[in-house]
Motif scaffolding. Structure first.
Motif, PDB file in Angstrom:
ATOM      1  N   ALA A 146      -7.010  -3.837  -3.370  1.00 13.47           N
ATOM      2  CA  ALA A 146      -8.359  -3.488  -3.830  1.00 13.47           C
ATOM      3  C   ALA A 146      -8.781  -4.303  -5.035  1.00 13.47           C
ATOM      4  O   ALA A 146      -7.959  -4.917  -5.714  1.00 13.47           O
ATOM      5  CB  ALA A 146      -8.426  -2.007  -4.200  1.00 13.47           C
ATOM      6  N   HIS A 149     -14.918  -1.654  -8.714  1.00  9.17           N
ATOM      7  CA  HIS A 149     -16.374  -1.748  -8.804  1.00  9.17           C
ATOM      8  C   HIS A 149     -16.749  -1.097 -10.137  1.00  9.17           C
ATOM      9  O   HIS A 149     -16.030  -0.211 -10.593  1.00  9.17           O
ATOM     10  CB  HIS A 149     -17.006  -0.985  -7.630  1.00  9.17           C
ATOM     11  N   ALA A 151     -18.548   1.151 -10.767  1.00  7.18           N
ATOM     12  CA  ALA A 151     -18.629   2.606 -10.614  1.00  7.18           C
ATOM     13  C   ALA A 151     -17.262   3.261 -10.486  1.00  7.18           C
ATOM     14  O   ALA A 151     -17.166   4.491 -10.574  1.00  7.18           O
ATOM     15  CB  ALA A 151     -19.464   2.961  -9.390  1.00  7.18           C
ATOM     16  N   ASN A 154     -10.737   0.549  -7.754  1.00  3.06           N
ATOM     17  CA  ASN A 154     -10.250   0.350  -6.382  1.00  3.06           C
ATOM     18  C   ASN A 154     -11.242   0.803  -5.320  1.00  3.06           C
ATOM     19  O   ASN A 154     -10.845   1.187  -4.217  1.00  3.06           O
ATOM     20  CB  ASN A 154      -8.923   1.106  -6.172  1.00  3.06           C
ATOM     21  N   LEU A 155     -12.537   0.776  -5.629  1.00  6.38           N
ATOM     22  CA  LEU A 155     -13.523   1.256  -4.648  1.00  6.38           C
ATOM     23  C   LEU A 155     -13.703   0.263  -3.505  1.00  6.38           C
ATOM     24  O   LEU A 155     -14.201   0.610  -2.446  1.00  6.38           O
ATOM     25  CB  LEU A 155     -14.867   1.551  -5.326  1.00  6.38           C
ATOM     26  N   ILE A 156     -13.320  -0.994  -3.738  1.00  9.09           N
ATOM     27  CA  ILE A 156     -13.466  -2.023  -2.697  1.00  9.09           C
ATOM     28  C   ILE A 156     -12.065  -2.476  -2.307  1.00  9.09           C
ATOM     29  O   ILE A 156     -11.342  -3.034  -3.134  1.00  9.09           O
ATOM     30  CB  ILE A 156     -14.283  -3.208  -3.240  1.00  9.09           C
ATOM     31  N   GLY A 157     -11.663  -2.213  -1.070  1.00  8.87           N
ATOM     32  CA  GLY A 157     -10.284  -2.562  -0.742  1.00  8.87           C
ATOM     33  C   GLY A 157      -9.983  -2.453   0.736  1.00  8.87           C
ATOM     34  O   GLY A 157     -10.868  -2.233   1.567  1.00  8.87           O
ATOM     35  N   GLU A 238      -3.084   7.033   4.525  1.00 11.78           N
ATOM     36  CA  GLU A 238      -3.448   8.116   3.616  1.00 11.78           C
ATOM     37  C   GLU A 238      -4.378   9.142   4.230  1.00 11.78           C
ATOM     38  O   GLU A 238      -5.371   9.538   3.637  1.00 11.78           O
ATOM     39  CB  GLU A 238      -4.069   7.523   2.337  1.00 11.78           C
ATOM     40  N   LEU A 322     -16.422  10.516  -7.953  1.00 16.07           N
ATOM     41  CA  LEU A 322     -16.495   9.258  -7.205  1.00 16.07           C
ATOM     42  C   LEU A 322     -15.151   8.911  -6.567  1.00 16.07           C
ATOM     43  O   LEU A 322     -15.026   7.936  -5.853  1.00 16.07           O
ATOM     44  CB  LEU A 322     -16.901   8.116  -8.134  1.00 16.07           C
ATOM     45  N   ASP A 323     -14.149   9.729  -6.866  1.00 18.87           N
ATOM     46  CA  ASP A 323     -12.815   9.433  -6.358  1.00 18.87           C
ATOM     47  C   ASP A 323     -12.796   9.406  -4.829  1.00 18.87           C
ATOM     48  O   ASP A 323     -13.520  10.144  -4.166  1.00 18.87           O
ATOM     49  CB  ASP A 323     -11.845  10.498  -6.867  1.00 18.87           C
ATOM     50  N   LYS A 324     -11.942   8.552  -4.294  1.00 22.82           N
ATOM     51  CA  LYS A 324     -11.869   8.396  -2.838  1.00 22.82           C
ATOM     52  C   LYS A 324     -11.366   9.645  -2.136  1.00 22.82           C
ATOM     53  O   LYS A 324     -11.500   9.778  -0.932  1.00 22.82           O
ATOM     54  CB  LYS A 324     -10.958   7.218  -2.494  1.00 22.82           C
ATOM     55  N   VAL A 326     -12.491  12.599  -2.572  1.00 30.28           N
ATOM     56  CA  VAL A 326     -13.533  13.619  -2.463  1.00 30.28           C
ATOM     57  C   VAL A 326     -13.864  13.891  -0.991  1.00 30.28           C
ATOM     58  O   VAL A 326     -14.000  12.973  -0.192  1.00 30.28           O
ATOM     59  CB  VAL A 326     -14.815  13.172  -3.199  1.00 30.28           C
ATOM     60  N   ARG A 327     -13.948  15.165  -0.624  1.00 33.91           N
ATOM     61  CA  ARG A 327     -14.395  15.558   0.718  1.00 33.91           C
ATOM     62  C   ARG A 327     -15.465  16.623   0.530  1.00 33.91           C
ATOM     63  O   ARG A 327     -15.220  17.622  -0.149  1.00 33.91           O
ATOM     64  CB  ARG A 327     -13.255  16.180   1.530  1.00 33.91           C
ATOM     65  N   ALA A 328     -16.631  16.381   1.130  1.00 39.37           N
ATOM     66  CA  ALA A 328     -17.718  17.371   1.094  1.00 39.37           C
ATOM     67  C   ALA A 328     -18.009  17.849  -0.330  1.00 39.37           C
ATOM     68  O   ALA A 328     -18.182  19.029  -0.593  1.00 39.37           O
ATOM     69  CB  ALA A 328     -17.376  18.557   1.995  1.00 39.37           C
ATOM     70  N   GLY A 329     -18.008  16.891  -1.275  1.00 34.19           N
ATOM     71  CA  GLY A 329     -18.396  17.210  -2.641  1.00 34.19           C
ATOM     72  C   GLY A 329     -17.321  17.863  -3.489  1.00 34.19           C
ATOM     73  O   GLY A 329     -17.467  18.008  -4.692  1.00 34.19           O
TER      74      GLY A 329
ATOM     75  N   ASP B  98     -16.134  10.527   3.647  1.00 32.74           N
ATOM     76  CA  ASP B  98     -16.771  11.357   4.669  1.00 32.74           C
ATOM     77  C   ASP B  98     -18.203  10.895   4.958  1.00 32.74           C
ATOM     78  O   ASP B  98     -18.930  11.547   5.699  1.00 32.74           O
ATOM     79  CB  ASP B  98     -16.776  12.836   4.255  1.00 32.74           C
ATOM     80  N   THR B 119     -14.440  -2.113   3.938  1.00 31.66           N
ATOM     81  CA  THR B 119     -13.767  -2.286   2.654  1.00 31.66           C
ATOM     82  C   THR B 119     -14.167  -1.258   1.602  1.00 31.66           C
ATOM     83  O   THR B 119     -13.530  -1.181   0.560  1.00 31.66           O
ATOM     84  CB  THR B 119     -14.048  -3.700   2.106  1.00 31.66           C
ATOM     85  N   GLN B 121     -13.936   1.898  -0.207  1.00 32.62           N
ATOM     86  CA  GLN B 121     -12.911   2.943  -0.258  1.00 32.62           C
ATOM     87  C   GLN B 121     -11.861   2.732   0.839  1.00 32.62           C
ATOM     88  O   GLN B 121     -11.323   3.681   1.391  1.00 32.62           O
ATOM     89  CB  GLN B 121     -13.557   4.330  -0.178  1.00 32.62           C
ATOM     90  N   ARG B 122     -11.595   1.474   1.126  1.00 37.02           N
ATOM     91  CA  ARG B 122     -10.629   1.034   2.151  1.00 37.02           C
ATOM     92  C   ARG B 122     -11.007   1.485   3.564  1.00 37.02           C
ATOM     93  O   ARG B 122     -10.153   1.610   4.439  1.00 37.02           O
ATOM     94  CB  ARG B 122      -9.209   1.492   1.805  1.00 37.02           C
TER      95      ARG B 122
END
Lengths: 362, 362
Positions: A146, A149, A151, A154-157, A238, A322-324, A326-329, B98, B119, B121-122
């Motif tokens: 990654a 970004h 924001a 590791n948001l781009i990977g 993951e 913003l963490d990866k 996160v599910r449904a907020g 999601d 890419t 969030q992978r």
């Protein structure tokens, strides 16, 4: 005394690759060559590591077509702009699908070089040659790559497994103390999340590790890689248990982002995150106060931070959202059922998290 | 008369996704929703397509959290810089794993948006909503995503299958003639490489296609997608037969790069590449002169170029050598054994290629 080289393997069903751990491995041509394709190679390193270890690699790979791309050092350079310079080097060296990247450095180099390999011509081989403790025990293994970004981290990977990991323990001798300690944060993480007996061993062995005792370091790297290999084999992408390895990371990423990437080393932020995860688990009634104190004390003894920056609850909440994971907020957190047993949960009492954020970051 | 919507499916063993082909599908909420995740959505489109088709999509998805990212139009914007603006939009819209991207546009939009989805969030979901003939018959199907590097086309990319492809044939009504023709280049490619009877049908139906007869266009899109689906199912990651679909592309990419991306439309360059591949196959003794003439005539009748830019043999050779199909320094070419049967080869007489380059590009 330095133990003989050991080889573990990451087993992904249809694919498998070796992790070599030992002294002097960057000069071991046969071991390097065994996992490299025949085409031209590009070494990606940084201004700190290249002067120290690139000459040995050049000698070991004499006769091979070997281009070099030396990046600026530091997490603040783990950006799209730096990635673009790696693409430029790949084009200039005419690396095609029969070529490979050698990632020589710490976690930042491994992540950028790995992502470049994942995406150059839709995927070429990468050999991870980690030169920091953090990279040897964590980031070089398992195929997560990654760049950051603005924001978030590791948001781009991409997921892109290396064809080999070569952890040369000799490189730990020149590692600055601060980076050695940052690496220990990830080592402690493995004990906390998966192996209470490893945690006990770490408490007993911490002084030897800080004194860079070769046998102790070899043991720490090998046990960490074994735990990582086991979990990655269960869940490469993951969707399940691999998220356990993010213990401390959701808190840590928020700290890194809020302070501007690079002020806190990744491992330092993770260490603080381990303490915050333990504190949250305690508020949930899962850990005893004595357990949290034990985590805090081990982190402190390792020379790692046990006080968070006062970034404010709102900003912390925002960055964690913003963490990866996160599910449904709802922010999924890795928490501790007990020392040595992590659990991934989105179904926890938000009040516990809020009170920890207020107490420690507010 | 417009035929009823049809659904094909791409079968990748453990994964499978639908390709819906028909009129009015961008307004078909049920069909769209069936393949979208529950989280927030980002529509990626461009300044030409968005004013025309985004309103219908907004209406169809009323009630969903829907952010929009409108890119400048054209191949010259298929760059890392444009990609960075999509990442910014993903961060601003707080798209997590999601969520999903909806790629509404032609090949450039689909490639950039698909790569962003691969890419971010992978890897998040992407729905491909192609609005050009070229995108409907080729680029939206099969999971190839990429942006260009100054050194060559699509050098930065990933394999990332969409969760659904929705080809609304109504969008072809507003397509500029030049783009309709560019799409026909890829349609002709399928006939040449795989299906001589489809080639015969194209020769008979070309006027109806150029006049945008709805039934003829539906047939061309469906037959093209069937061939693509069949080949992608055999070889998702292009280790074998999928390379056949690059007929004309190695030549075409060199023309696009040499003239600056955007001067020639991708389909125009591919059309010229089809002619050059036929000419090379003829020099190798595989095609008769009449076959090459037949290819050239069909391309000409489709209003596509049959004369290459004079970029020079050296530059052409250099750009072709950067192609992703290069192995061990030898350019692998897709050539024609006969009309309707392509073959991927690195073991051809270089003299044949050189003489075609000299005659057509020198």
């Amino acid at each position: 005394m330095t133990p003989a080289p050991r080889t573990l393997s990451i087993d992904l069903g249809d694919r498998r690759y070796p992790i070599h751990i030992g002294a002097g491995l960057l000069g071991d041509r046969a071991r390097l060559e065994a996992s490299l394709p025949a085409g031209p190679l590009l070494v990606v390193s940084n201004t700190t590591v290249a002067p120290r270890y690139l000459p040995a690699l050049r000698t070991a790979l004499a006769g091979r077509v070997l281009a070099e791309c030396v990046l600026p050092d530091g997490e603040r350079h783990k950006t799209l702009a730096t990635l673009a310079s790696v693409y430029d080097a790949l084009a200039a060296a005419r690396i095609a699908r029969d070529g490979a990247i050698l990632a020589l450095g710490g976690g930042v180099v491994g992540d950028i070089a790995g992502f470049a390999a994942a995406t150059w011509q839709r995927g070429i081989a990468v050999a991870q040659l980690p030169t920091t403790l953090l990279a040897q025990v964590d980031s070089s293994v398992g195929g997560k790559t990654a760049v950051n970004h603005p924001a978030g981290k590791n948001l781009i990977g991409a997921f892109h497994q290396p064809s080999v990991v070569v952890a040369d323990l000799d490189t730990l001798a020149t590692l600055p103390d601060r980076e050695l300690r940052a690496g220990l944060a990830e080592v402690i993480k493995y004990g906390l999340v998966r192996d209470a007996s490893f945690l006990d061993w770490l408490e007993r062995s911490l002084e030897r590790l800080l004194a860079r005792d070769a046998a102790a370091l070899a043991e720490a790297v090998e046990r960490s890689c074994r735990i990582k290999a086991e979990i990655v084999a269960l869940d490469e992408r993951e969707s399940g248990p691999r998220a356990l390895l993010n213990l401390g990371h959701t808190f840590g990423h928020a700290i890194e982002a809020a302070t501007g990437f690079g002020e806190w080393l990744h491992g330092e932020a993770v260490a603080m995150g381990l303490v915050l995860a333990a504190a949250t688990s305690e508020r949930l009634g899962w850990l005893a106060a004595a357990d949290t104190a034990r985590v805090r004390e081990l982190v402190r003894r390792a020379g790692l931070p046990v006080a968070a920056p006062r970034i404010g609850v709102t900003r912390a909440r925002e960055l964690m959202a913003l963490d990866k994971k996160v599910r449904a907020g709802q922010v999924r957190l890795v928490l501790l059922r007990r020392l040595g047993e992590g659990v991934v949960s989105a179904d926890y009492d938000r009040g516990a998290l809020e009170s920890v954020l207020a107490a420690e970051l507010g």
